[in-house]
Design a protein around this motif. Sequence first.
Motif, PDB file in Angstrom:
ATOM      1  N   THR A 113       0.961  -1.155  -0.015  1.00 12.90           N
ATOM      2  CA  THR A 113       0.007  -0.206  -0.025  1.00 12.90           C
ATOM      3  C   THR A 113       1.007   1.165   0.047  1.00 12.90           C
ATOM      4  N   LEU A 114       1.958   1.195   0.914  1.00  8.79           N
ATOM      5  CA  LEU A 114       2.628   2.343   0.808  1.00  8.79           C
ATOM      6  C   LEU A 114       3.673   2.683  -0.631  1.00  8.79           C
ATOM      7  N   THR A 115       3.665   1.579  -1.238  1.00  9.94           N
ATOM      8  CA  THR A 115       4.480   1.641  -2.378  1.00  9.94           C
ATOM      9  C   THR A 115       3.335   2.437  -3.523  1.00  9.94           C
ATOM     10  N   ASN A 116       2.254   2.080  -3.509  1.00 12.31           N
ATOM     11  CA  ASN A 116       1.435   2.423  -4.324  1.00 12.31           C
ATOM     12  C   ASN A 116       1.330   3.967  -4.017  1.00 12.31           C
ATOM     13  N   LEU A 117       0.909   4.333  -2.573  1.00 14.15           N
ATOM     14  CA  LEU A 117       0.987   5.677  -2.381  1.00 14.15           C
ATOM     15  C   LEU A 117       2.013   6.530  -2.873  1.00 14.15           C
ATOM     16  N   VAL A 118       3.228   6.126  -2.780  1.00 19.67           N
ATOM     17  CA  VAL A 118       4.549   6.892  -3.111  1.00 19.67           C
ATOM     18  C   VAL A 118       4.182   7.138  -4.555  1.00 19.67           C
ATOM     19  N   GLN A 119       3.675   6.282  -5.373  1.00 23.70           N
ATOM     20  CA  GLN A 119       3.302   6.576  -6.652  1.00 23.70           C
ATOM     21  C   GLN A 119       2.105   7.575  -7.002  1.00 23.70           C
ATOM     22  N   GLN A 120       1.525   7.758  -5.905  1.00 24.01           N
ATOM     23  CA  GLN A 120       0.264   8.412  -6.209  1.00 24.01           C
ATOM     24  C   GLN A 120       0.413   9.785  -5.746  1.00 24.01           C
ATOM     25  N   VAL A 121       1.423  10.136  -5.094  1.00 23.62           N
ATOM     26  CA  VAL A 121       1.430  11.418  -4.358  1.00 23.62           C
ATOM     27  C   VAL A 121       2.669  12.360  -5.105  1.00 23.62           C
ATOM     28  N   PRO A 122       2.436  13.804  -4.962  1.00 24.74           N
ATOM     29  CA  PRO A 122       3.592  14.405  -5.659  1.00 24.74           C
ATOM     30  C   PRO A 122       4.841  14.254  -4.891  1.00 24.74           C
ATOM     31  N   GLN A 123       5.992  14.653  -5.532  1.00 29.69           N
ATOM     32  CA  GLN A 123       7.278  14.249  -5.120  1.00 29.69           C
ATOM     33  C   GLN A 123       7.501  14.639  -3.697  1.00 29.69           C
ATOM     34  N   GLU A 124       6.958  15.850  -3.417  1.00 26.59           N
ATOM     35  CA  GLU A 124       7.507  16.420  -2.002  1.00 26.59           C
ATOM     36  C   GLU A 124       7.192  15.516  -0.813  1.00 26.59           C
ATOM     37  N   ILE A 172       8.740   5.883   5.962  1.00 17.72           N
ATOM     38  CA  ILE A 172       7.955   4.947   6.716  1.00 17.72           C
ATOM     39  C   ILE A 172       7.814   3.620   6.370  1.00 17.72           C
ATOM     40  N   GLN A 173       7.826   3.542   4.807  1.00 15.13           N
ATOM     41  CA  GLN A 173       7.998   2.188   4.586  1.00 15.13           C
ATOM     42  C   GLN A 173       9.249   1.474   5.090  1.00 15.13           C
ATOM     43  N   GLN A 174      10.284   2.013   5.109  1.00 19.69           N
ATOM     44  CA  GLN A 174      11.521   1.564   5.474  1.00 19.69           C
ATOM     45  C   GLN A 174      11.226   1.132   6.831  1.00 19.69           C
ATOM     46  N   GLN A 175      10.377   1.778   7.794  1.00 17.80           N
ATOM     47  CA  GLN A 175      10.334   1.408   8.916  1.00 17.80           C
ATOM     48  C   GLN A 175       9.659   0.077   9.157  1.00 17.80           C
ATOM     49  N   THR A 176       8.484  -0.004   8.227  1.00 16.72           N
ATOM     50  CA  THR A 176       7.714  -1.128   8.182  1.00 16.72           C
ATOM     51  C   THR A 176       8.474  -2.455   7.921  1.00 16.72           C
ATOM     52  N   LEU A 177       9.521  -2.281   6.843  1.00 19.22           N
ATOM     53  CA  LEU A 177      10.326  -3.274   6.257  1.00 19.22           C
ATOM     54  C   LEU A 177      11.066  -3.574   7.533  1.00 19.22           C
ATOM     55  N   GLY A 200     -19.424  -1.439  14.861  1.00 20.36           N
ATOM     56  CA  GLY A 200     -18.767  -1.840  13.714  1.00 20.36           C
ATOM     57  C   GLY A 200     -18.193  -0.722  13.033  1.00 20.36           C
ATOM     58  N   SER A 201     -17.288  -1.237  12.227  1.00 16.05           N
ATOM     59  CA  SER A 201     -16.698  -0.360  11.455  1.00 16.05           C
ATOM     60  C   SER A 201     -16.050  -1.111  10.238  1.00 16.05           C
ATOM     61  N   GLY A 202     -16.546  -0.424   8.938  1.00 15.66           N
ATOM     62  CA  GLY A 202     -16.037  -1.113   7.879  1.00 15.66           C
ATOM     63  C   GLY A 202     -14.811  -0.397   7.388  1.00 15.66           C
ATOM     64  N   THR A 203     -13.963  -0.834   6.535  1.00 20.48           N
ATOM     65  CA  THR A 203     -12.774  -0.111   6.335  1.00 20.48           C
ATOM     66  C   THR A 203     -12.652  -0.218   4.637  1.00 20.48           C
ATOM     67  N   GLY A 204     -11.968   0.725   3.968  1.00 16.91           N
ATOM     68  CA  GLY A 204     -12.032   0.758   2.656  1.00 16.91           C
ATOM     69  C   GLY A 204     -12.153   2.042   2.032  1.00 16.91           C
ATOM     70  N   PRO A 205     -11.766   2.538   0.864  1.00 19.55           N
ATOM     71  CA  PRO A 205     -11.321   1.576   0.041  1.00 19.55           C
ATOM     72  C   PRO A 205      -9.850   1.478   0.045  1.00 19.55           C
ATOM     73  N   THR A 206      -9.262   0.244  -0.322  1.00 26.33           N
ATOM     74  CA  THR A 206      -7.856   0.042  -0.167  1.00 26.33           C
ATOM     75  C   THR A 206      -7.454   0.179  -1.605  1.00 26.33           C
ATOM     76  N   VAL A 207      -5.957   0.546  -1.656  1.00 26.02           N
ATOM     77  CA  VAL A 207      -5.475   1.179  -2.946  1.00 26.02           C
ATOM     78  C   VAL A 207      -4.746  -0.284  -3.265  1.00 26.02           C
ATOM     79  N   THR A 208      -4.202  -0.946  -2.444  1.00 23.73           N
ATOM     80  CA  THR A 208      -3.728  -2.126  -2.942  1.00 23.73           C
ATOM     81  C   THR A 208      -4.350  -3.247  -2.398  1.00 23.73           C
ATOM     82  N   PRO A 209      -4.280  -4.672  -2.623  1.00 24.95           N
ATOM     83  CA  PRO A 209      -4.985  -5.689  -2.255  1.00 24.95           C
ATOM     84  C   PRO A 209      -4.274  -5.950  -0.856  1.00 24.95           C
ATOM     85  N   SER A 210      -4.191  -5.201  -0.105  1.00 30.20           N
ATOM     86  CA  SER A 210      -3.879  -5.436   1.308  1.00 30.20           C
ATOM     87  C   SER A 210      -4.835  -6.111   2.162  1.00 30.20           C
TER      88      SER A 210
END
Lengths: 190, 497
Positions: free
Chosen positions: B333-344, B352-357, B439-449
């Motif tokens: 999901t974070l990888t997809n976010l990177v592709q989705q947001v402006p460069q800054e 943050i992705q590195q920390q999850t890794l 109850g709470s539902g979640t979505g939409p997800t960007v990746t198949p997480s």
Amino acid sequence: LLSPRNNESISGAETESLVDRAVSGDTEAFGRLFDLYADNIYRHIYYRTGNMQDAQDLTQEVFARAWKVLPKYRRTKTPFLGWLFTISRNRVIDYYRTKKDHSYLNNEILQENSESNPEKLIESKFTQHEIRKAILQLPEDQQQAILMSFIEGFDYPEIARTMNKTEGNIRVIIHRGLKKMREILGQAED
Amino acid sequence: LENIENILVNCIRDIKSGRSTLEECLSRYPAQRQELEPLLKLALSIRQSPAVKLDDSYKQATKARLLQQVRTTSQQRSRAFSEIFSFGLPPQMAWARVAISAFIIVIILSAMTGGTAYASQSSLPGDVLYPVKLETEDIRLFFAGDPADKVDLNFQFAQTRLEELKTLSSQNPEKSDQAVNGYGDNIESVSREVGRITDTAMRSDLLERISRELVNQIKFSETASDNSSEENGAFHTTAKMAVAQQTETVKMLMQQYPLRAAELNLKMMENRLQRASAKAGEQQYQLMQESLTQYQQFNELGQRILEKSRIVSSQTAAIENLNSQKLPGYIATLTNLVQQVPQEYQSTIKSIQQQTLQLQGQMRSGSSDRGNYGPVNQDSGNGPEPAQSPQPTAQDGGSSGVGNQATGTPSQGNGEQSGSGAQNTSASPSQQAGGNGSGSGTGPTVTPSPGVGEGNGSSGESGSGSGSGTGSGSGSGGSGSTSPAGGSSGTKGGPKP
């Protein structure tokens, strides 16, 4: 007001001023108070829990709680650091209420190199590690009084005000605490 | 005749100040020498260890977290009960305090039946009767029996504050501070009450219930904040307060139940990630960053849970297994976010992705142990409760995961269902007598997480059943697919607003 022991020195008036600013909502002033006193609180809690990670968590909790109740500080007559110790004491009591095991006594207290200690006044046959373990096994009041006196350098009137007791009580508590420690360390020797 | 306590402290003082030596002091008190000598030697050997201090980098990080926390935390508005009932009288006149207190309670109770307190219940901050409403709540808390009742009441009052805010936002937004502060007080009180519970099983159940309530309140506040035209308004603050309180809940649970804490923590990571994705999709990058910062805090907490479990419990393998199921989806999901947001914004997300890794990289052992949900017991390495085998209690109804299975404690009444659901499920913070469901539902997800939703409706009359479970599954779709639908999200018992 007390200055924090062994930290950068700050006058009572400066602490007062920081506290005043913090009471009026100045988070930067509160951050400065954290810089000044976090080590004291961390050390105090660490000596009382024997667990670094818990001491770190509780230190943050103590300051978070302090922020909440800071407006009430003025109504008390204890030094600011003593007041923080009172909050720490309550947090540690809660901690022990919910944590029943003490096996960390055996493995989490820091080992240390006693030769590096410049304050070596008297030859002791006990290491600081053993002493800390013994402190951990004292009743709550004795722990608090001994840590405030011997580790943080508070004088007896200050300890008495912080613990809401008379100076005479504090002398008795310290005497009993040392006797108890001696017993604990004696048993460990045997 | 000087007593031993005075001799001891005077000798310690004299030796430390250099006024006398140990031997000189002992010579002054020959009769006490035998008792004095070992105590003095011990006292003088207690000294501060330079090793016991906060690591500088940790200290700075803690300070940053603390300041972030205090910026959203009000200083205490109300006086303690002991102060309220002191009436300015000295402690020596305790009898008078008791008498006046009793009189006032009688008056208030009469007023309640007479209608004043009842009428105050619909009052809002700024209204004449609002202080009566708050005092009535304080009195109900004061007389609540056990900590669990106080937790329920605090959540009920927290919900009241949110409802007040909702009304105020359309009528009188400048009066909202009092309700925001009250909300903060109520949810913070919850932790304090839990701290008073010594029964580990009860404590754990309560913490899980608290966590579910907080998730609902976060959702409620964020939905209200998103729908409001006001930037960084009251609901934005209450949402942040609830997230901060959720970290405290996970930390408390971690002490004895690292595996349960890990489950809740992963849910919060996912929850934050999904909000970040949603905000990125709406090009609200500040809000995206805020959610990612919160994600980062839960990520750090995940590392601590793992470390804690390695020190004190036998649940490490189960936690690692859970992480291995969830974290790859978050990383994607974070990888997809990177592709989705402006460069800054990209470097922050990458970090943050590195920390999850890193958290993923911490996994060491296999994943054979899936079961011990009992509390940790450091003495034996196993919890005092017999290890419970995980039993499937709910099948995943979500569309994004495959082969998902929820696990939960066998003794508990219902399991959570897992799946990604519609984002706008209007779950509300609720606390109802006799039944509690949310109850709470979640979505939409960007990746198949792996999608995670929460559903908990008590089926029994008492409403005390609770369940915890984790559904998981690796998504089968390609990257970048959005899957807003499908998850089942319970709303049983979770009404309004």
